[in-house]
Design a protein around this motif. Structure first.
Motif, PDB file in Angstrom:
ATOM      1  N   LEU A  31       0.811  -1.208  -0.123  1.00 36.64           N
ATOM      2  CA  LEU A  31      -0.078  -0.135  -0.148  1.00 36.64           C
ATOM      3  C   LEU A  31       0.790   1.295   0.050  1.00 36.64           C
ATOM      4  O   LEU A  31       1.918   1.251   0.418  1.00 36.64           O
ATOM      5  CB  LEU A  31      -0.914   0.082   1.307  1.00 36.64           C
ATOM      6  CG  LEU A  31      -1.984  -1.171   1.435  1.00 36.64           C
ATOM      7  CD1 LEU A  31      -2.397  -0.853   2.557  1.00 36.64           C
ATOM      8  CD2 LEU A  31      -3.015  -0.961   0.181  1.00 36.64           C
ATOM      9  N   GLU A  35      -2.636   4.950   2.617  1.00 32.79           N
ATOM     10  CA  GLU A  35      -3.391   3.825   2.546  1.00 32.79           C
ATOM     11  C   GLU A  35      -3.179   2.850   3.672  1.00 32.79           C
ATOM     12  O   GLU A  35      -4.068   2.131   4.234  1.00 32.79           O
ATOM     13  CB  GLU A  35      -3.386   3.048   1.416  1.00 32.79           C
ATOM     14  CG  GLU A  35      -3.787   3.817   0.049  1.00 32.79           C
ATOM     15  CD  GLU A  35      -3.610   2.957  -1.175  1.00 32.79           C
ATOM     16  OE1 GLU A  35      -4.187   3.215  -2.187  1.00 32.79           O
ATOM     17  OE2 GLU A  35      -2.545   2.147  -1.252  1.00 32.79           O
ATOM     18  N   PHE A  73      -7.176  -1.250  -3.444  1.00 31.64           N
ATOM     19  CA  PHE A  73      -7.581  -0.813  -1.853  1.00 31.64           C
ATOM     20  C   PHE A  73      -8.961  -0.404  -1.626  1.00 31.64           C
ATOM     21  O   PHE A  73      -9.443  -0.783  -0.699  1.00 31.64           O
ATOM     22  CB  PHE A  73      -6.592   0.315  -1.826  1.00 31.64           C
ATOM     23  CG  PHE A  73      -6.766   0.936  -0.464  1.00 31.64           C
ATOM     24  CD1 PHE A  73      -6.237   0.004   0.809  1.00 31.64           C
ATOM     25  CD2 PHE A  73      -7.238   2.133  -0.163  1.00 31.64           C
ATOM     26  CE1 PHE A  73      -6.403   0.637   2.097  1.00 31.64           C
ATOM     27  CE2 PHE A  73      -7.212   2.622   1.252  1.00 31.64           C
ATOM     28  CZ  PHE A  73      -6.793   1.876   2.147  1.00 31.64           C
TER      29      PHE A  73
END
Length: 199
Positions: A31, A35, A73
């Motif tokens: 990520l 995030e 995500f």
């Protein structure tokens, strides 16, 4: 960042903080930095939901890094929301959902996750026995959906739900033997068999 969240999670359970630390190593590789913060915050929010919801958060961290390899995500955050909604019903249901996700999601589409979740919710009636049955459904989902389509799974849940009105022991047994009972049947016959069983 990781140290701060680890410190905030530790009061819920030492094992939760350990699981977070392990998962964070993978999350940082998968990520963007912002995030990672959202991912960690979502887990902390899960742990805060109820007195046992830290168990769901533990499964969230354990499963999340695997699930991240299966979806983007933003999709992961929607997946998280499904678990958060389940926590409002039962932390054990949410924990089972997260625990089963790495083995189940390869067999269903992202659009079908809500239907999968609803099958577990359908079995839950607010009692400990129904919670146990719903948890069993989620725990068995990886093997069930490796052999059954979602529509066949729906027919199975309807049948198990009818059985549960008569006997939870019978419903539990039926669910446990469903994979070896249904999988030998030709695919075109499975849903018909399950629908017949509902009658």
């Amino acid at each position: 960042l990781i140290g701060r969240y680890e410190k905030e999670l530790a009061p819920f359970s030492a094992s939760l903080a350990v699981e977070f630390r392990r998962a964070a190593e993978s999350a940082c590789d998968l990520l963007e930095p912002d995030e990672v913060g959202l991912w960690a915050e979502d887990g902390l929010e899960l742990a805060r939901r109820s007195w046992r919801s830290w168990e769901a958060a533990n499964e969230y961290f354990r499963a999340g890094t695997v699930v991240l390899t299966l979806m983007e995500f933003e999709a992961l955050r929607r997946w998280t929301q499904y678990g958060r909604d389940l926590v409002e019903l039962s932390s054990s249901l949410a924990a089972a959902f997260f625990r089963a996700s790495p083995g189940t999601l390869p067999h269903i589409s992202f659009a079908q996750i809500s239907e999968w979740v609803n099958l577990g919710r359908h079995l839950y009636k607010g009692t400990w026995r129904s919670a146990s049955l719903a948890v069993q459904f989620f725990d068995m989902s990886p093997i069930l959906f490796s052999q059954l389509s979602l529509e066949e799974g729906k027919a199975l849940v309807r049948f198990v739900d009818v059985l549960a009105e008569r006997s939870y022991d019978l419903a539990t047994h039926c669910l446990s033997v469903a994979p070896q009972t249904v999988s030998p049947l030709p695919r075109e016959d499975r849903e018909a068999f399950l629908r017949f069983a509902e009658v």
